[in-house]
Write a protein that holds these residues in place. Structure first.
Motif, PDB file in Angstrom:
ATOM      1  N   GLY A  17      27.480 -20.883  -7.466  1.00 35.12           N
ATOM      2  CA  GLY A  17      28.656 -21.451  -6.821  1.00 35.12           C
ATOM      3  C   GLY A  17      29.294 -22.553  -7.625  1.00 35.12           C
ATOM      4  O   GLY A  17      29.045 -22.703  -8.824  1.00 35.12           O
ATOM      5  N   GLU A  18      30.115 -23.336  -6.960  1.00 31.58           N
ATOM      6  CA  GLU A  18      30.968 -24.320  -7.622  1.00 31.58           C
ATOM      7  C   GLU A  18      30.769 -25.712  -7.024  1.00 31.58           C
ATOM      8  O   GLU A  18      30.337 -25.847  -5.881  1.00 31.58           O
ATOM      9  CB  GLU A  18      32.440 -23.907  -7.453  1.00 31.58           C
ATOM     10  N   ALA A  21      31.900 -27.884  -3.009  1.00 31.66           N
ATOM     11  CA  ALA A  21      31.880 -26.821  -1.998  1.00 31.66           C
ATOM     12  C   ALA A  21      31.864 -27.401  -0.585  1.00 31.66           C
ATOM     13  O   ALA A  21      31.334 -28.489  -0.351  1.00 31.66           O
ATOM     14  CB  ALA A  21      30.657 -25.928  -2.198  1.00 31.66           C
ATOM     15  N   TRP A  49      34.769 -18.016   1.706  1.00 32.86           N
ATOM     16  CA  TRP A  49      34.295 -19.388   1.820  1.00 32.86           C
ATOM     17  C   TRP A  49      33.887 -19.967   0.480  1.00 32.86           C
ATOM     18  O   TRP A  49      33.354 -19.290  -0.391  1.00 32.86           O
ATOM     19  CB  TRP A  49      33.129 -19.454   2.807  1.00 32.86           C
ATOM     20  N   ASN A  50      34.122 -21.239   0.346  1.00 28.52           N
ATOM     21  CA  ASN A  50      33.745 -21.991  -0.847  1.00 28.52           C
ATOM     22  C   ASN A  50      32.347 -22.562  -0.606  1.00 28.52           C
ATOM     23  O   ASN A  50      32.168 -23.416   0.260  1.00 28.52           O
ATOM     24  CB  ASN A  50      34.778 -23.100  -1.063  1.00 28.52           C
TER      25      ASN A  50
END
Length: 227
Positions: A17-18, A21, A49-50
């Motif tokens: 992921g990033e 978030a 979704w983030n």
């Protein structure tokens, strides 16, 4: 989605992921699950979704994820009851390290999920702290001796709970594990009566079918519910 490795304490965690978030997804994982984690995260990422996802390894599955000691249910290995140590590691080391490293917002929604005994651990952890906004469990081991009685006295402190089970799981000759069907139905009813936002999804097959997909669906559901 590409994994990166981050050493937290003495454990090598897989992170997907990033930074920044809005959801932090945590899953305790055993060696037997790591092969499917990448696929699971790819499925979760199909949602809009983030999120930041952390697969946190445990050395001894039966010991690290069981809330109290219990005798062997199958095979010869019993349960060491060291979930308290695992929860402390999550809250005191893993979550602070991830928040700092990935610049997560202070109000990031922390979702604890897992499959099988890791699912039971997630349910139990939410009886101990209100830190987790949501719990995402697939085929949680709610047959675990004493769990249903414990949960009745120590209700879960979370907003959204996803439960699932394979429709063949309760059809086993193992008397302890055969209770899983009735227990998960009772748990779902109990949560609904308390006003908790929860769902119980039935999947076709036994315990080991599509574990990665089932867990991905659990995380997707709670992120959707927490909008």
């Amino acid at each position: 989605m590409t994994a990166q490795t981050m050493l937290i304490g003495n454990r090598s965690c897989r992170i997907y992921g990033e930074p920044h978030a809005e959801h932090l997804l945590l899953q305790m994982t055993g060696e037997h699950e790591l092969q499917g984690i990448g696929h699971e995260v790819t499925v979760i990422a199909q949602s809009s979704w983030n999120f930041l996802f952390a697969a946190v390894p445990v050395e001894s599955w039966n010991d690290a994820l069981s809330p109290w000691e219990a005798p062997a249910v199958w095979g010869k290995q019993g349960f060491g009851g060291k979930a308290g140590n695992t929860l402390r590691f999550l809250t005191e080391q893993v979550i602070p390290a991830l928040k700092q490293q990935f610049a997560l917002p202070e109000n990031v929604q922390i979702i604890l999920g897992g499959y099988s005994l890791a699912g039971l651990f997630a349910l139990w952890a939410s009886t101990q702290t209100a830190l987790f906004s949501d719990v995402a469990t697939a085929s949680p081991s709610v047959w675990f001796p004493g769990w249903m009685e414990f949960e009745q006295q120590h209700p879960m402190q979370t907003q959204h709970i996803y439960l699932s089970l394979g429709d063949k799981e309760e059809h086993t000759k193992n008397a302890v594990m055969a209770a899983v069907g009735d227990n998960i139905r009772t748990l779902h009813s109990r949560l609904a009566e308390r006003g908790t936002d929860c769902t119980l999804e039935w999947n076709s097959g036994g315990h080991f079918k599509d574990a990665d997909l089932r867990t991905a669906r659990a995380f997707q559901w709670v992120m959707e519910e927490s909008r």
